[in-house]
Scaffold this motif. Structure first.
Motif, PDB file in Angstrom:
ATOM      1  N   ALA A  92      15.200 -82.615 -46.317  1.00 37.91           N
ATOM      2  CA  ALA A  92      15.304 -82.852 -44.871  1.00 37.91           C
ATOM      3  C   ALA A  92      14.530 -81.814 -44.061  1.00 37.91           C
ATOM      4  N   ARG A  93      14.566 -80.555 -44.492  1.00 44.09           N
ATOM      5  CA  ARG A  93      13.877 -79.492 -43.746  1.00 44.09           C
ATOM      6  C   ARG A  93      12.365 -79.650 -43.744  1.00 44.09           C
ATOM      7  N   SER A  94      11.831 -80.419 -44.678  1.00 40.26           N
ATOM      8  CA  SER A  94      10.379 -80.547 -44.748  1.00 40.26           C
ATOM      9  C   SER A  94       9.869 -81.875 -44.176  1.00 40.26           C
ATOM     10  N   SER A 117      19.024 -81.464 -31.059  1.00 44.42           N
ATOM     11  CA  SER A 117      17.826 -80.811 -31.593  1.00 44.42           C
ATOM     12  C   SER A 117      18.164 -79.403 -32.070  1.00 44.42           C
ATOM     13  N   GLN A 118      19.024 -78.716 -31.336  1.00 41.67           N
ATOM     14  CA  GLN A 118      19.444 -77.375 -31.760  1.00 41.67           C
ATOM     15  C   GLN A 118      20.252 -77.441 -33.051  1.00 41.67           C
ATOM     16  N   GLU A 123      21.642 -75.726 -37.875  1.00 36.91           N
ATOM     17  CA  GLU A 123      22.486 -76.150 -39.000  1.00 36.91           C
ATOM     18  C   GLU A 123      21.674 -76.647 -40.199  1.00 36.91           C
ATOM     19  N   LEU A 124      20.637 -77.457 -39.937  1.00 38.97           N
ATOM     20  CA  LEU A 124      19.810 -77.958 -41.048  1.00 38.97           C
ATOM     21  C   LEU A 124      18.631 -77.037 -41.327  1.00 38.97           C
ATOM     22  N   ARG A 125      18.395 -76.096 -40.410  1.00 39.82           N
ATOM     23  CA  ARG A 125      17.294 -75.128 -40.531  1.00 39.82           C
ATOM     24  C   ARG A 125      15.917 -75.790 -40.560  1.00 39.82           C
ATOM     25  N   LEU A 126      15.761 -76.865 -39.796  1.00 41.67           N
ATOM     26  CA  LEU A 126      14.428 -77.440 -39.625  1.00 41.67           C
ATOM     27  C   LEU A 126      13.597 -76.430 -38.859  1.00 41.67           C
ATOM     28  N   PRO A 127      12.382 -76.166 -39.317  1.00 43.16           N
ATOM     29  CA  PRO A 127      11.532 -75.260 -38.539  1.00 43.16           C
ATOM     30  C   PRO A 127      11.117 -75.928 -37.233  1.00 43.16           C
ATOM     31  N   THR A 128      10.767 -75.127 -36.262  1.00 44.81           N
ATOM     32  CA  THR A 128      10.268 -75.645 -34.993  1.00 44.81           C
ATOM     33  C   THR A 128       8.763 -75.782 -35.105  1.00 44.81           C
ATOM     34  N   ALA A 129       8.256 -76.923 -34.689  1.00 44.34           N
ATOM     35  CA  ALA A 129       6.820 -77.183 -34.773  1.00 44.34           C
ATOM     36  C   ALA A 129       6.078 -76.328 -33.766  1.00 44.34           C
ATOM     37  N   GLY A 130       4.943 -75.820 -34.199  1.00 44.85           N
ATOM     38  CA  GLY A 130       4.089 -75.062 -33.301  1.00 44.85           C
ATOM     39  C   GLY A 130       2.932 -75.925 -32.845  1.00 44.85           C
ATOM     40  N   ALA A 131       2.526 -75.765 -31.599  1.00 46.38           N
ATOM     41  CA  ALA A 131       1.435 -76.572 -31.042  1.00 46.38           C
ATOM     42  C   ALA A 131       0.131 -76.322 -31.788  1.00 46.38           C
TER      43      ALA A 131
END
Length: 173
Positions: A92-94, A117-118, A123-131
Motif C-alpha cells: 500500500a505504501r508504494s 489524507s493525514q 497511519e499507513l506511512r504513505l510518503p508525500t509526493a513531491g512536485a
C-alpha cells in the motif's frame, strides 16, 4: 438510488456500511482480475472515482492483493478507519495516490478529506509526493479553492499530469 454503499453519515465516528463497502470492493477487484487475465499488467491499472467511487477506489487499491499503477480519489474519504490499517496490503505504501478535494465541498467536507489524507501519511506511512518527482510516488494531496462537490478543469488537468507520471508511455519495441 443506486450507489456503491449506503452512507450512514459523513463522520468517522459513526457506523459504516461495511458489507456494502466490501461487496463493491469485491466487484472492482473482479474487474481488475479480468483486465490482468486479458494481459494488462496490474501496474498499468489505475482505479479511481469521485465521492463514493473515491472511497471504493482507496479501499480496493490500498487493500487489494495486486500492486496497482495508482489510485485516484476525488472528493472522497478513507472508509472503515478502525480497520483500514489492518486491511492495508504490504505494498500500500508504494501505490501512488492522487487525491483532489474542493475546499468548499458541502457534502464531503474538506476536514474529512484532510483527516483522511493525514491518516494515509501517518497511519499507513504513505510518503508525500513531491512536485519535483519525475514519477508518481506517494500521496499527491491537492485542494482546489472555491470548488464544491464537483470537479474542475484545474483538478482534471492536475489529474491528467499525474496519470502521465503514474503510467508513463512504454518504450516502443
Amino acid at each position: 438510488m443506486p450507489s456503491w454503499f449506503d452512507i450512514l453519515s459523513f463522520d468517522w465516528k459513526s457506523a459504516e456500511d461495511e458489507k456494502g463497502l466490501l461487496e463493491s470492493t469485491r466487484k472492482i477487484t473482479e474487474l481488475i482480475t479480468a483486465e490482468v487475465d486479458a494481459g494488462i499488467p496490474a501496474n498499468r491499472v489505475v482505479v479511481g472515482g469521485f465521492s463514493q467511487g473515491a472511497v471504493i477506489s482507496l479501499l480496493t487499491g490500498l487493500t487489494g492483493e495486486r500492486k496497482l499503477g495508482g489510485v485516484v480519489a476525488l472528493s472522497g474519504w478513507v472508509p472503515l478507519k478502525s480497520k483500514f490499517k489492518s486491511m492495508a496490503s504490504d505494498h500500500a505504501r508504494s501505490v501512488p495516490v492522487f487525491w483532489g478535494h474542493g475546499a468548499s465541498d458541502p457534502l464531503v467536507p474538506i476536514r474529512l478529506g484532510t483527516a483522511s489524507s493525514q491518516f494515509l501519511t501517518t497511519e499507513l506511512r504513505l510518503p508525500t509526493a513531491g512536485a519535483e518527482s519525475t514519477g508518481a510516488v506517494g500521496l499527491s494531496w491537492n485542494v482546489y479553492q472555491g470548488l464544491e462537490h464537483s470537479a474542475s478543469d484545474e483538478e482534471l488537468r492536475d489529474l491528467r499530469a499525474w496519470v502521465k507520471k503514474a503510467l508513463p508511455a512504454e518504450p516502443s519495441a
